[in-house]
Design an enzyme around this catalytic site. Structure first.
Site, PDB file in Angstrom:
ATOM      1  N   ILE A 110      -4.592  -9.834   7.685  1.00  5.27           N
ATOM      2  CA  ILE A 110      -4.915  -9.474   9.070  1.00  5.27           C
ATOM      3  C   ILE A 110      -6.322  -9.899   9.475  1.00  5.27           C
ATOM      4  O   ILE A 110      -6.640  -9.931  10.663  1.00  5.27           O
ATOM      5  CB  ILE A 110      -4.702  -7.970   9.347  1.00  5.27           C
ATOM      6  CG1 ILE A 110      -5.646  -7.099   8.503  1.00  5.27           C
ATOM      7  CG2 ILE A 110      -3.248  -7.592   9.131  1.00  5.27           C
ATOM      8  CD1 ILE A 110      -5.612  -5.617   8.880  1.00  5.27           C
ATOM      9  N   GLY A 140       0.823  -1.211   0.000  1.00  3.16           N
ATOM     10  CA  GLY A 140       0.000   0.000   0.000  1.00  3.16           C
ATOM     11  C   GLY A 140       0.855   1.258   0.000  1.00  3.16           C
ATOM     12  O   GLY A 140       2.085   1.205   0.027  1.00  3.16           O
ATOM     13  N   TYR A 142     -16.937   3.799   5.681  1.00  5.57           N
ATOM     14  CA  TYR A 142     -15.487   3.806   5.862  1.00  5.57           C
ATOM     15  C   TYR A 142     -15.100   4.427   7.212  1.00  5.57           C
ATOM     16  O   TYR A 142     -14.372   3.823   8.003  1.00  5.57           O
ATOM     17  CB  TYR A 142     -14.820   4.571   4.718  1.00  5.57           C
ATOM     18  CG  TYR A 142     -13.361   4.898   4.975  1.00  5.57           C
ATOM     19  CD1 TYR A 142     -12.403   3.890   5.031  1.00  5.57           C
ATOM     20  CD2 TYR A 142     -12.944   6.217   5.168  1.00  5.57           C
ATOM     21  CE1 TYR A 142     -11.070   4.188   5.280  1.00  5.57           C
ATOM     22  CE2 TYR A 142     -11.614   6.517   5.412  1.00  5.57           C
ATOM     23  CZ  TYR A 142     -10.684   5.503   5.471  1.00  5.57           C
ATOM     24  OH  TYR A 142      -9.360   5.798   5.723  1.00  5.57           O
ATOM     25  N   ALA A 155      -5.234  -1.438   5.326  1.00  2.00           N
ATOM     26  CA  ALA A 155      -6.550  -0.845   5.561  1.00  2.00           C
ATOM     27  C   ALA A 155      -7.411  -0.951   4.310  1.00  2.00           C
ATOM     28  O   ALA A 155      -6.895  -1.021   3.193  1.00  2.00           O
ATOM     29  CB  ALA A 155      -6.420   0.619   5.963  1.00  2.00           C
ATOM     30  N   TYR A 156      -8.705  -0.942   4.525  1.00  2.00           N
ATOM     31  CA  TYR A 156      -9.655  -0.802   3.424  1.00  2.00           C
ATOM     32  C   TYR A 156      -9.916   0.693   3.310  1.00  2.00           C
ATOM     33  O   TYR A 156     -10.484   1.302   4.224  1.00  2.00           O
ATOM     34  CB  TYR A 156     -10.940  -1.561   3.733  1.00  2.00           C
ATOM     35  CG  TYR A 156     -11.969  -1.486   2.622  1.00  2.00           C
ATOM     36  CD1 TYR A 156     -12.178  -2.563   1.773  1.00  2.00           C
ATOM     37  CD2 TYR A 156     -12.734  -0.333   2.419  1.00  2.00           C
ATOM     38  CE1 TYR A 156     -13.118  -2.502   0.749  1.00  2.00           C
ATOM     39  CE2 TYR A 156     -13.664  -0.257   1.403  1.00  2.00           C
ATOM     40  CZ  TYR A 156     -13.850  -1.344   0.570  1.00  2.00           C
ATOM     41  OH  TYR A 156     -14.774  -1.268  -0.455  1.00  2.00           O
ATOM     42  N   LEU A 172       1.308   3.713   2.288  1.00  2.56           N
ATOM     43  CA  LEU A 172       2.141   3.928   3.478  1.00  2.56           C
ATOM     44  C   LEU A 172       3.212   2.855   3.592  1.00  2.56           C
ATOM     45  O   LEU A 172       4.359   3.152   3.949  1.00  2.56           O
ATOM     46  CB  LEU A 172       1.262   3.955   4.734  1.00  2.56           C
ATOM     47  CG  LEU A 172       2.008   4.127   6.055  1.00  2.56           C
ATOM     48  CD1 LEU A 172       2.846   5.410   6.059  1.00  2.56           C
ATOM     49  CD2 LEU A 172       1.022   4.119   7.227  1.00  2.56           C
ATOM     50  N   TRP A 208      -5.919  12.923   3.952  1.00  7.83           N
ATOM     51  CA  TRP A 208      -5.569  13.289   2.577  1.00  7.83           C
ATOM     52  C   TRP A 208      -4.168  12.803   2.182  1.00  7.83           C
ATOM     53  O   TRP A 208      -3.336  13.575   1.694  1.00  7.83           O
ATOM     54  CB  TRP A 208      -5.667  14.804   2.386  1.00  7.83           C
ATOM     55  CG  TRP A 208      -7.022  15.404   2.563  1.00  7.83           C
ATOM     56  CD1 TRP A 208      -8.065  14.901   3.282  1.00  7.83           C
ATOM     57  CD2 TRP A 208      -7.482  16.652   2.018  1.00  7.83           C
ATOM     58  NE1 TRP A 208      -9.149  15.753   3.232  1.00  7.83           N
ATOM     59  CE2 TRP A 208      -8.821  16.844   2.455  1.00  7.83           C
ATOM     60  CE3 TRP A 208      -6.888  17.631   1.221  1.00  7.83           C
ATOM     61  CZ2 TRP A 208      -9.572  17.960   2.109  1.00  7.83           C
ATOM     62  CZ3 TRP A 208      -7.642  18.750   0.876  1.00  7.83           C
ATOM     63  CH2 TRP A 208      -8.982  18.904   1.315  1.00  7.83           C
TER      64      TRP A 208
END
Length: 287
Positions: free
Chosen positions: A38, A10, A126, A61-62, A12, A151
């Site tokens: 996870i 992803g 979300y 994360a989603y 990050l 953001w």
């Protein structure tokens, strides 16, 4: 020191990988979602037994805000069940968990930057799943840092900046929402902040600061702007000439409602960890 990073592919996760050379004393273990799912508790236990990390950064994360409205089960599985699984396995290994959350836990009705003490009130699936994930961690394991950000963009994966650059290569004009206010956050700056927390964890001055060290923190770059302002600066920095039109959110309806205002107050993370935060325009130019 072993630091396990989930969601390695992803935005990050890739940002953290780009700066590992600055931390020679840390052994990083990067796991993609294929290597560490996870949502699978047994998978989590196996990975932790293998690597025995002192820290875990949950960068999995989603994040498909609109898609979450039509597939809430998937968002819950990753953002809630996944967070809970990690917190539980961290507890069993005495691993400190760093979990990334979002400005979407707020409704956007504020008129001043949100602090960690402000009450969340998400307006979509979300944001609700991210808030529920925070709560699951808080209930499962005390040794956690929940870092709310906003953001996020970078040269990695999919994000607003890359979308703007792609669209500018295809079109002569673009319309961008101008009535949602927040702060762009460079993923590399966020990665640096997370690693600053990790390297500060055994710093006596931090422990004795009188502030509860574990808990929720806000991190974004400094300053604020609209999505329209952000797009304009992206094109300016990249010397791209394009007709850019400001539009209201009502002209661009989306399945999920966005916060109209989601600027975060970073006072706490700066005070506790001594983190210096760049202005968003400065960081955009740098990267």
């Amino acid at each position: 020191m072993v630091v396990l990073v989930t969601g390695a592919n992803g935005q990050l996760g890739q940002a953290i990988q780009s700066i590992v050379g600055k931390y020679p004393s840390i052994d990083f273990v990067f796991c993609t979602s294929a290597e560490l799912d996870i949502t699978n508790n047994e998978n989590c236990k196996t990975i932790f037994e293998t690597y025995k990390p002192q820290f875990c950064i949950n960068a999995a994360a989603y994040t498909a805000v609109d898609k979450a409205e039509s597939e809430p089960e998937k968002a819950v599985a990753i953002n809630v069940t996944g967070a809970k699984n990690l917190a539980e396995v961290c507890k069993s290994h005495d691993t400190i968990l760093l979990h990334v959350s979002t400005d979407f836990v707020f409704d956007g009705l504020a008129t001043k930057p949100y602090s960690e003490e402000d009450l969340p009130n998400p307006t979509g699936v979300y944001g609700q799943t991210k808030l529920d994930g925070e709560k699951a961690i808080q209930q499962s394991w005390k040794k956690h840092y929940i870092v709310r950000t906003s953001w996020v963009y970078s040269q990695f994966a999919n994000n607003f900046m890359k979308t703007m650059l792609r669209l500018a290569s295809e079109r002569d004009s673009l319309s961008v929402v101008s009535d949602q206010i927040g702060t762009p956050t460079n993923a590399v700056d966020l990665a640096e902040a997370l690693l600053k927390i990790i390297t500060s964890c055994h710093d006596e001055s931090v422990r004795l600061s009188g502030v509860e060290v574990f808990g929720i923190y806000n991190f974004s770059n400094e300053g604020q702007c609209s999505w329209y302002d952000f797009a304009a600066e992206i094109f300016k920095v990249n010397n791209i000439s394009i007709k850019l039109n400001p539009i209201p959110s009502s002209a661009y309806p989306t399945p999920a409602k966005r916060p109209a205002y989601s600027v975060l107050d970073k006072s706490k993370i700066k005070e506790v960890f001594g983190i210096e935060i760049k202005n968003w325009e400065e960081s955009l130019k740098k990267f």
